[in-house]
Each structure stands twice: as structure tokens, then as C-alpha cells.
Motif scaffolding. Structure first.
Motif, PDB file in Angstrom:
ATOM      1  N   ALA A   4      10.614   7.589   6.113  1.00  0.00           N
ATOM      2  CA  ALA A   4      10.823   6.355   6.858  1.00  0.00           C
ATOM      3  C   ALA A   4       9.599   6.059   7.699  1.00  0.00           C
ATOM      4  O   ALA A   4       8.995   6.950   8.274  1.00  0.00           O
ATOM      5  N   GLY A   5       9.213   4.781   7.696  1.00  0.00           N
ATOM      6  CA  GLY A   5       8.117   4.359   8.549  1.00  0.00           C
ATOM      7  C   GLY A   5       7.031   3.635   7.786  1.00  0.00           C
ATOM      8  O   GLY A   5       7.182   3.279   6.623  1.00  0.00           O
ATOM      9  N   THR A   6       5.924   3.428   8.488  1.00  0.00           N
ATOM     10  CA  THR A   6       4.766   2.727   7.930  1.00  0.00           C
ATOM     11  C   THR A   6       3.760   3.747   7.415  1.00  0.00           C
ATOM     12  O   THR A   6       3.441   4.716   8.099  1.00  0.00           O
ATOM     13  N   PHE A   7       3.265   3.510   6.218  1.00  0.00           N
ATOM     14  CA  PHE A   7       2.284   4.391   5.591  1.00  0.00           C
ATOM     15  C   PHE A   7       1.144   3.546   5.049  1.00  0.00           C
ATOM     16  O   PHE A   7       1.318   2.370   4.744  1.00  0.00           O
ATOM     17  N   HIS A   8      -0.017   4.158   4.922  1.00  0.00           N
ATOM     18  CA  HIS A   8      -1.179   3.479   4.352  1.00  0.00           C
ATOM     19  C   HIS A   8      -1.494   4.135   3.013  1.00  0.00           C
ATOM     20  O   HIS A   8      -1.663   5.345   2.940  1.00  0.00           O
ATOM     21  N   GLN A   9      -1.539   3.315   1.960  1.00  0.00           N
ATOM     22  CA  GLN A   9      -1.816   3.801   0.613  1.00  0.00           C
ATOM     23  C   GLN A   9      -2.857   2.906  -0.016  1.00  0.00           C
ATOM     24  O   GLN A   9      -2.646   1.690  -0.134  1.00  0.00           O
ATOM     25  N   GLY A  10      -3.971   3.473  -0.415  1.00  0.00           N
ATOM     26  CA  GLY A  10      -5.011   2.700  -1.095  1.00  0.00           C
ATOM     27  C   GLY A  10      -5.467   1.495  -0.300  1.00  0.00           C
ATOM     28  O   GLY A  10      -5.719   0.444  -0.879  1.00  0.00           O
ATOM     29  N   GLY A  11      -5.548   1.630   1.013  1.00  0.00           N
ATOM     30  CA  GLY A  11      -5.990   0.526   1.861  1.00  0.00           C
ATOM     31  C   GLY A  11      -4.925  -0.518   2.140  1.00  0.00           C
ATOM     32  O   GLY A  11      -5.205  -1.546   2.736  1.00  0.00           O
ATOM     33  N   GLU A  12      -3.694  -0.265   1.714  1.00  0.00           N
ATOM     34  CA  GLU A  12      -2.594  -1.204   1.947  1.00  0.00           C
ATOM     35  C   GLU A  12      -1.552  -0.574   2.854  1.00  0.00           C
ATOM     36  O   GLU A  12      -1.374   0.643   2.872  1.00  0.00           O
ATOM     37  N   LYS A  13      -0.835  -1.422   3.589  1.00  0.00           N
ATOM     38  CA  LYS A  13       0.233  -0.968   4.464  1.00  0.00           C
ATOM     39  C   LYS A  13       1.557  -1.065   3.710  1.00  0.00           C
ATOM     40  O   LYS A  13       1.881  -2.100   3.128  1.00  0.00           O
ATOM     41  N   ILE A  25      13.954   1.163  -4.429  1.00  0.00           N
ATOM     42  CA  ILE A  25      13.432  -0.043  -5.070  1.00  0.00           C
ATOM     43  C   ILE A  25      12.148  -0.411  -4.338  1.00  0.00           C
ATOM     44  O   ILE A  25      11.976  -0.093  -3.167  1.00  0.00           O
ATOM     45  N   VAL A  26      11.243  -1.062  -5.045  1.00  0.00           N
ATOM     46  CA  VAL A  26       9.967  -1.474  -4.464  1.00  0.00           C
ATOM     47  C   VAL A  26       9.893  -2.986  -4.515  1.00  0.00           C
ATOM     48  O   VAL A  26      10.069  -3.594  -5.570  1.00  0.00           O
ATOM     49  N   VAL A  27       9.632  -3.580  -3.364  1.00  0.00           N
ATOM     50  CA  VAL A  27       9.472  -5.032  -3.262  1.00  0.00           C
ATOM     51  C   VAL A  27       8.009  -5.288  -2.917  1.00  0.00           C
ATOM     52  O   VAL A  27       7.540  -4.858  -1.852  1.00  0.00           O
ATOM     53  N   GLU A  28       7.281  -5.925  -3.822  1.00  0.00           N
ATOM     54  CA  GLU A  28       5.877  -6.240  -3.571  1.00  0.00           C
ATOM     55  C   GLU A  28       5.785  -7.592  -2.882  1.00  0.00           C
ATOM     56  O   GLU A  28       6.440  -8.546  -3.304  1.00  0.00           O
ATOM     57  N   LEU A  29       4.979  -7.652  -1.823  1.00  0.00           N
ATOM     58  CA  LEU A  29       4.859  -8.864  -1.012  1.00  0.00           C
ATOM     59  C   LEU A  29       3.453  -9.436  -1.119  1.00  0.00           C
ATOM     60  O   LEU A  29       2.494  -8.709  -1.346  1.00  0.00           O
ATOM     61  N   ALA A  30       3.347 -10.736  -0.916  1.00  0.00           N
ATOM     62  CA  ALA A  30       2.044 -11.409  -0.908  1.00  0.00           C
ATOM     63  C   ALA A  30       1.861 -12.089   0.441  1.00  0.00           C
ATOM     64  O   ALA A  30       2.803 -12.699   0.964  1.00  0.00           O
ATOM     65  N   ASP A  31       0.672 -11.959   0.992  1.00  0.00           N
ATOM     66  CA  ASP A  31       0.326 -12.621   2.257  1.00  0.00           C
ATOM     67  C   ASP A  31       1.265 -12.247   3.399  1.00  0.00           C
ATOM     68  O   ASP A  31       1.680 -13.104   4.178  1.00  0.00           O
ATOM     69  N   ALA A  35       2.107  -4.726   2.225  1.00  0.00           N
ATOM     70  CA  ALA A  35       1.861  -5.023   0.816  1.00  0.00           C
ATOM     71  C   ALA A  35       3.122  -4.798  -0.010  1.00  0.00           C
ATOM     72  O   ALA A  35       3.375  -5.490  -0.986  1.00  0.00           O
ATOM     73  N   ARG A  36       3.916  -3.806   0.417  1.00  0.00           N
ATOM     74  CA  ARG A  36       5.166  -3.542  -0.296  1.00  0.00           C
ATOM     75  C   ARG A  36       6.153  -2.827   0.602  1.00  0.00           C
ATOM     76  O   ARG A  36       5.772  -2.181   1.575  1.00  0.00           O
ATOM     77  N   LEU A  37       7.420  -2.992   0.227  1.00  0.00           N
ATOM     78  CA  LEU A  37       8.521  -2.321   0.903  1.00  0.00           C
ATOM     79  C   LEU A  37       9.169  -1.387  -0.107  1.00  0.00           C
ATOM     80  O   LEU A  37       9.440  -1.786  -1.239  1.00  0.00           O
ATOM     81  N   VAL A  38       9.417  -0.151   0.294  1.00  0.00           N
ATOM     82  CA  VAL A  38      10.118   0.804  -0.551  1.00  0.00           C
ATOM     83  C   VAL A  38      11.425   1.091   0.179  1.00  0.00           C
ATOM     84  O   VAL A  38      11.441   1.685   1.247  1.00  0.00           O
ATOM     85  N   LEU A  39      12.522   0.611  -0.406  1.00  0.00           N
ATOM     86  CA  LEU A  39      13.820   0.636   0.271  1.00  0.00           C
ATOM     87  C   LEU A  39      14.857   1.354  -0.577  1.00  0.00           C
ATOM     88  O   LEU A  39      14.763   1.374  -1.804  1.00  0.00           O
ATOM     89  N   GLN A  40      15.874   1.880   0.079  1.00  0.00           N
ATOM     90  CA  GLN A  40      16.973   2.522  -0.625  1.00  0.00           C
ATOM     91  C   GLN A  40      18.083   1.517  -0.870  1.00  0.00           C
ATOM     92  O   GLN A  40      18.411   0.712  -0.007  1.00  0.00           O
TER      93      GLN A  40
END
Length: 56
Positions: A4-13, A25-31, A35-40
Motif C-alpha cells: 500500500a502506498g505510493t511507489f516510483h517505477q521507471g520514473g513514474e509514480k 487490477i491495474v488502471v493506467e492514467l493519462a495526464d 501513471a497507474r493505480l494497482v488496486l484490489q
């Protein structure tokens, strides 16, 4: 495994809130701040279908 929490992966939050990868599930976001949400989700396939339907 609980993640749980905020992580930095490949220069993205990325925001994660999962207890096990089988229900994630992974929700990819734009702008957005993240950059993405990984949710249960109890029903990951149904949750993905619901989000995709809302975007169509």
C-alpha cells in the motif's frame, strides 16, 4: 503480501493498494498525478469490465 502506498517505477509514480496479486487490477492514467493505480478487487475481471464499459 500487503502493498500500500505510493511507489516510483521507471520514473513514474504508481499507487498500490493490494493484498495479493491474484485480485489486483491495474488502471493506467493519462495526464494525472499517478501513471497507474494497482488496486484490489474481489472480482477483478468484473471490475475491469465495469471500468472498460464506463469508458466506452
Amino acid at each position: 503480501m500487503i502493498t500500500a502506498g505510493t511507489f516510483h517505477q521507471g520514473g513514474e509514480k504508481v499507487f498500490r493498494e493490494v493484498r495479493g496479486p491474484s485480485k489486483a487490477i491495474v488502471v493506467e492514467l493519462a495526464d494525472e498525478r499517478y501513471a497507474r493505480l494497482v488496486l484490489q478487487a474481489d472480482g477483478p475481471r468484473a471490475a475491469v469490465a465495469l471500468v472498460e464499459g464506463a469508458l466506452a
